[in-house]
Design a protein around this motif. Structure first.
Motif, PDB file in Angstrom:
ATOM      1  N   LYS A 196       6.675  34.803  -5.110  1.00  0.00           N
ATOM      2  CA  LYS A 196       7.207  33.490  -5.720  1.00  0.00           C
ATOM      3  C   LYS A 196       7.829  33.816  -6.983  1.00  0.00           C
ATOM      4  CE  LYS A 196       4.425  30.673  -2.794  1.00  0.00           C
ATOM      5  NZ  LYS A 196       3.331  29.568  -2.482  1.00  0.00           N
ATOM      6  N   LEU A 197       7.084  34.337  -7.660  1.00  0.00           N
ATOM      7  CA  LEU A 197       7.446  34.446  -9.112  1.00  0.00           C
ATOM      8  C   LEU A 197       8.897  35.222  -9.287  1.00  0.00           C
ATOM      9  CD1 LEU A 197       7.227  34.176 -12.176  1.00  0.00           C
ATOM     10  CD2 LEU A 197       5.749  36.157 -12.197  1.00  0.00           C
ATOM     11  N   SER A 200      11.688  33.056  -7.965  1.00  0.00           N
ATOM     12  CA  SER A 200      12.048  32.075  -9.175  1.00  0.00           C
ATOM     13  C   SER A 200      12.966  32.723 -10.207  1.00  0.00           C
ATOM     14  CB  SER A 200      10.884  31.404  -9.716  1.00  0.00           C
ATOM     15  OG  SER A 200      11.017  30.738 -10.817  1.00  0.00           O
ATOM     16  N   LEU A 282       6.454  27.729 -11.701  1.00  0.00           N
ATOM     17  CA  LEU A 282       7.591  28.222 -11.236  1.00  0.00           C
ATOM     18  C   LEU A 282       8.857  27.329 -11.460  1.00  0.00           C
ATOM     19  CD1 LEU A 282       6.254  29.430  -7.998  1.00  0.00           C
ATOM     20  CD2 LEU A 282       6.782  31.025  -9.736  1.00  0.00           C
ATOM     21  N   SER A 286      12.318  27.974 -13.332  1.00  0.00           N
ATOM     22  CA  SER A 286      13.757  27.740 -12.569  1.00  0.00           C
ATOM     23  C   SER A 286      14.659  27.091 -13.399  1.00  0.00           C
ATOM     24  CB  SER A 286      13.348  27.271 -11.227  1.00  0.00           C
ATOM     25  OG  SER A 286      12.549  28.236 -10.395  1.00  0.00           O
TER      26      SER A 286
END
Length: 301
Positions: A196-197, A200, A282, A286
């Motif tokens: 997920k990082l 992002s 996150l 972003s």
């Protein structure tokens, strides 16, 4: 036994410097754990000399090898050429199967481990060292006895019970399915967070992350991806002079590269926070470069 691996590191430096006629030089290859300089400058028997890659003094020394490394998660080996007046202390705080592949049975002269990185129970202040030389081990034990009168028995019992409970889910009548076991669950969460990082970071293109290898793990008996508990980010925008300051301007608290012997384009952020805090991280990452901003403060890790 020690009150965390930090005290054991002090005990090891004390033991190794006790026969040295001059302050023992302490080095570690960059990027190194941010706590080493203060630790090595605390006593007059040893002193911090910085990056092991550039150490060229003809003096007794200790090289600290953090493997897997904090802050970047990679395996490390000594870089200073071996000699009779040199010692190596292995800080193996993160040598657990949720963070990395267990590729070999560690067999070094001095190895430091900590309960906090294994299970997250940092407040119990439990660490242990495996030491081959008996005299060194006795000197380390003396240091711990004199400085803190030993280690809390309550903390030792608590750590033993928790480690026993983790062990029980792997074998015996309380064994759980593989997907529900402690280290597998922990590793799955870290893998998901790293994915997920990366997604992002692809949105804003301000930061990059190291690429981590996949290795065969003797614990899982399969291929395992390195999944460190921290993200060591590099700011790729040449106009930004302070990556840590950029994150702070978006209400993200990290540790800047100079704390690890690197320049200001690097910053470390924790991936071990609670789920809502990680999701907030996150969201704020972003927003960098997208004109967004958020008002709530993230607690420091």
């Amino acid at each position: 036994m020690g009150n965390g691996s930090t005290q054991l590191a002090q005990a090891a430096l004390y033991a190794l410097s006790s026969d040295s006629p001059q302050p023992l030089s302490v080095v570690c290859a960059v990027p190194y754990y941010s706590g080493y300089p203060d630790l090595a400058n605390l006593m007059r028997w040893y002193k911090w000399e910085g990056d092991a890659n550039t150490f060229d003094k003809d003096t007794p020394f200790v090289e600290i090898v953090t493997s897997p490394n904090n802050p970047d998660g990679f395996f490390r080996v000594p870089v200073v050429k071996p000699r009779p007046d040199g010692h190596v202390v292995y800080d193996m705080a993160y040598y657990w199967p949720q963070y990395t592949a267990i590729t070999h049975q560690a067999d070094h002269d001095i190895m430091l481990f900590t309960f906090s990185k294994a299970t997250g129970h940092g407040g119990s202040r439990i660490g242990w060292a495996v030491v081959k030389d008996k005299e060194t081990a006795l000197k380390m034990a003396k240091f711990i006895d004199v400085t803190t009168l030993g280690v809390s028995r309550e903390a030792q019992v608590r750590a033993s019970k928790i480690l026993g409970a983790i062990s029980d889910v792997y074998e015996g009548p309380e064994a759980l399915p593989e997907s529900d076991r402690f280290f597998e669950y922990f590793r799955r969460v870290l893998n998901e967070r790293m994915d997920k990082l990366r997604e992002s970071l692809r949105v804003n293109e301000f930061f990059s992350l190291p690429e981590y290898p996949i290795k065969h793990c003797l614990f899982t008996k399969g291929l395992t991806r390195i999944s460190p508990g921290f993200a060591f980010l590099k700011c790729e925008d040449g106009k930004v002079k302070d990556a840590c300051g950029l994150l702070r301007s978006h209400n993200i608290i990290g540790r800047g590269g100079p704390m690890f012997g690197m320049n200001d384009s690097f910053v470390r952020v924790s991936l071990l926070s609670r789920e809502d805090t990680f999701n907030c991280l996150l969201e704020r990452l972003s927003a960098i470069g997208a004109g967004g901003d958020v008002a709530v403060q993230i607690n420091p890790s």
